[in-house]
Design an enzyme around this catalytic site. Structure first.
Site, PDB file in Angstrom:
ATOM      1  N   LYS A  34       0.825  -1.209   0.000  1.00 30.66           N
ATOM      2  CA  LYS A  34       0.000   0.000   0.000  1.00 30.66           C
ATOM      3  C   LYS A  34       0.859   1.260   0.000  1.00 30.66           C
ATOM      4  O   LYS A  34       0.655   2.174  -0.811  1.00 30.66           O
ATOM      5  CB  LYS A  34      -0.915   0.018   1.221  1.00 30.66           C
ATOM      6  CG  LYS A  34      -1.808   1.254   1.278  1.00 30.66           C
ATOM      7  CD  LYS A  34      -2.357   1.531   2.658  1.00 30.66           C
ATOM      8  CE  LYS A  34      -1.347   2.253   3.522  1.00 30.66           C
ATOM      9  NZ  LYS A  34      -1.955   2.967   4.674  1.00 30.66           N
ATOM     10  N   ASN A  35       1.811   1.319   0.914  1.00 31.63           N
ATOM     11  CA  ASN A  35       2.608   2.539   1.058  1.00 31.63           C
ATOM     12  C   ASN A  35       3.447   2.829  -0.179  1.00 31.63           C
ATOM     13  O   ASN A  35       3.703   3.989  -0.512  1.00 31.63           O
ATOM     14  CB  ASN A  35       3.500   2.437   2.292  1.00 31.63           C
ATOM     15  CG  ASN A  35       2.696   2.489   3.583  1.00 31.63           C
ATOM     16  OD1 ASN A  35       1.601   3.039   3.619  1.00 31.63           O
ATOM     17  ND2 ASN A  35       3.230   1.905   4.643  1.00 31.63           N
ATOM     18  N   ARG A 104      -2.640  10.993   4.481  1.00 37.85           N
ATOM     19  CA  ARG A 104      -1.375  11.704   4.638  1.00 37.85           C
ATOM     20  C   ARG A 104      -0.543  11.664   3.358  1.00 37.85           C
ATOM     21  O   ARG A 104       0.176  12.614   3.036  1.00 37.85           O
ATOM     22  CB  ARG A 104      -0.600  11.094   5.801  1.00 37.85           C
ATOM     23  CG  ARG A 104       0.701  11.814   6.094  1.00 37.85           C
ATOM     24  CD  ARG A 104       1.340  11.335   7.379  1.00 37.85           C
ATOM     25  NE  ARG A 104       2.631  11.954   7.582  1.00 37.85           N
ATOM     26  CZ  ARG A 104       2.821  13.185   8.035  1.00 37.85           C
ATOM     27  NH1 ARG A 104       1.775  13.931   8.331  1.00 37.85           N
ATOM     28  NH2 ARG A 104       4.030  13.684   8.194  1.00 37.85           N
ATOM     29  N   CYS A 128      -3.964   8.189   9.898  1.00 37.64           N
ATOM     30  CA  CYS A 128      -4.215   7.593  11.207  1.00 37.64           C
ATOM     31  C   CYS A 128      -3.785   8.541  12.324  1.00 37.64           C
ATOM     32  O   CYS A 128      -2.755   9.214  12.223  1.00 37.64           O
ATOM     33  CB  CYS A 128      -3.453   6.273  11.353  1.00 37.64           C
ATOM     34  SG  CYS A 128      -4.242   4.874  10.547  1.00 37.64           S
ATOM     35  N   ASP A 320       4.992  -0.234  12.192  1.00 37.42           N
ATOM     36  CA  ASP A 320       3.698  -0.726  11.726  1.00 37.42           C
ATOM     37  C   ASP A 320       3.390  -2.143  12.203  1.00 37.42           C
ATOM     38  O   ASP A 320       2.248  -2.597  12.089  1.00 37.42           O
ATOM     39  CB  ASP A 320       3.629  -0.684  10.194  1.00 37.42           C
ATOM     40  CG  ASP A 320       3.382   0.720   9.665  1.00 37.42           C
ATOM     41  OD1 ASP A 320       3.059   1.605  10.478  1.00 37.42           O
ATOM     42  OD2 ASP A 320       3.516   0.933   8.449  1.00 37.42           O
ATOM     43  N   VAL A 342       8.980   5.544  17.306  1.00 41.63           N
ATOM     44  CA  VAL A 342       8.708   6.282  16.070  1.00 41.63           C
ATOM     45  C   VAL A 342       7.525   7.238  16.238  1.00 41.63           C
ATOM     46  O   VAL A 342       7.614   8.414  15.901  1.00 41.63           O
ATOM     47  CB  VAL A 342       8.463   5.307  14.900  1.00 41.63           C
ATOM     48  CG1 VAL A 342       8.155   6.078  13.614  1.00 41.63           C
ATOM     49  CG2 VAL A 342       9.678   4.397  14.706  1.00 41.63           C
TER      50      VAL A 342
END
Length: 458
Positions: A34-35, A104, A128, A320, A342
């Site tokens: 996805k990213n 984002r 998120c 993640d 993070v």
């Protein structure tokens, strides 16, 4: 004679029902990242030629990015997991708040818009709610390349004022190896005049995937995945065809699903060195993991023992997967400690896991976990994408039934999750029906009172 009957209905939003405690088996298929897909889609704005991106997951985040590109003037054609993007006629430089506030990655469009149209306007992006994720590094990078950038009323306004409307190469050092800032600068500098260097860039596989596609478009990017990236600006970029890398976060989630359900599974396709930190910790806590064919991993869980993790940028343990790994540690033998370095608000799953019988004590951004024999099914809710994944894993392993709300988060990052898990043997289903007896849903249930039925009799 008359009578009045009052009916009260408790209406629950779309949710998942999970019957836990079932072993999994077979193969769990990993979708495209996805990213990576989001950045690649934004990069399509850099060229007037058609760009074909394959292995794109079908997710709500992808749909939002698609709408953003259409709003800018691009034309998109989708076929299954492929997207063809034609950005020849982009004309709009302003991104709408209603699309940007939920994604984002929308900020990735700023660099390409500056290089193509010389201007960009975008509200500060959303995503998120996992803590402060400022775009300061993105903005500083664009300024270093010669863009004029200001933030007025939470709207970023950027423009290129040079005579030829080209950004200028620069030496940029990031204070923190931000993935988003690295990708923003990388895209903006491909068509800049001269040489750009990015020191202390993010080294994530998604950066490498973006650089690979840009190079196939005619860019000159060197060193992606290392501590220094060099970009030699070119006049224009051409179209290309590119296949997105497998989603390492989904793959890691599936490996943890095997471990938490104590089930041998085959996971793939994967690129193992994208998962080195996760594989190392899973082996340390008691799993056997081996290569299965060219692109799959086979995991065989044994007795799971507690291990400590600290999240950090790649190649460290990914933030993640912190939440899913915590679900595993909640059922491990002994104690463990998980430190989040993070994001400062990435512990939203702790309360829900404790509701299921976990023993987790939270102090700032460190979780202290005492493993329990088993979790117990409950009514639970996800607060963001990765915490939702963690809770689903807990539901799979728990004794009894669970009801999970928060599908809007899961659908952002996991393609056909319940279908994949069902094919592997879990009992999980998406429901839209009404529920009348789950009182712990008090903050989510909509009560319909005063639905009166009157019957009159002579």
């Amino acid at each position: 004679m008359s009578s009045v009957a009052t009916i009260k209905r408790n209406i629950v939003p779309p949710h998942l029902e999970v019957k836990g405690g079932r072993p999994l088996s077979g193969i769990l298929k990993v979708s495209g990242a996805k990213n990576s897909s989001l950045a690649l889609m934004a990069a399509a704005l850099l060229t007037k030629e058609k760009l074909l991106i394959q292995n794109v997951p079908q997710l709500t985040d992808i749909e939002v990015m698609s709408e953003i590109l259409r709003n800018l003037g691009a034309k998109l054609t989708k076929t299954n997991n492929s997207i063809e993007i034609n950005s020849e006629s982009i004309h709009n430089v302003e991104l709408p708040y209603e699309l940007v506030h939920s994604l984002r990655a929308s900020f990735f469009c700023v660099g390409p818009l500056l290089t193509r149209l010389g201007e960009a306007k975008i509200p500060l992006p959303g995503g998120c709610n996992i803590g402060a994720r400022p775009v300061d590094e993105h903005i500083n990078g664009l300024k270093a390349l010669g863009a004029e950038v200001e933030v007025i009323n939470d709207v970023v306004k950027a423009k290129v004022s040079t005579k030829d409307k080209r950004l200028l190469g620069a030496n940029i050092t990031l204070k923190y190896p931000s993935v988003g800032a690295t990708e923003t600068i990388l895209m903006a500098s491909c068509l800049a005049s001269g040489k750009t260097t990015i020191s202390n860039p993010a080294r994530e596989p998604e950066i490498q995937d973006l650089a690979k596609m840009l190079n196939s478009m005619g860019a000159k990017v060197f060193g992606a995945g290392t501590k220094r990236i060099t970009i030699l600006g070119v006049e224009s970029l051409n179209g290309t065809s590119h296949c997105v890398i497998p989603d390492r976060i989904e793959a890691g989630t599936f490996l943890i699903a095997a471990a938490i359900t104590r089930s041998p599974l085959i996971i793939g396709p994967v690129i193992p060195n994208h998962l080195s930190a996760v594989i190392s910790k899973l082996k340390e806590c008691g799993c056997s993991i081996s290569q299965h064919g060219n692109h799959h991993l086979k995991i065989i869980p044994r007795e799971i023992s507690g291990v400590d993790i600290t999240t950090s940028p790649f190649p460290g343990f990914p933030t993640d997967l912190q939440a899913p790994f915590m679900s595993l540690m909640a059922t491990a033998k002994g104690s463990s400690k998980i430190k989040e370095r993070v994001f400062e608000k990435r512990m939203q799953h702790v309360l829900e896991l404790n509701k299921m019988g976990a023993c987790i004590y939270l102090e700032n951004n460190t979780a202290y976990i005492k493993g329990v024999k088993e979790l117990v099914g409950s009514n639970v809710e996800g607060g963001d994408l990765r915490s939702s994944a963690a809770i689903i894993l807990a539901c799979l392993s728990a004794k009894g039934n669970s009801i999970f709300t928060g599908l809007e988060h899961l659908d952002r990052g996991y393609e056909k999750l319940e279908e994949k898990l069902t094919n592997a043997g879990s009992n999980i289903s998406r429901k839209f029906d009404q529920i009348t007896s789950h009182s712990s849903f008090s903050n989510k249930i909509i009560s319909e009172d005063n639905i009166d039925t009157q019957k009159n009799a002579a």
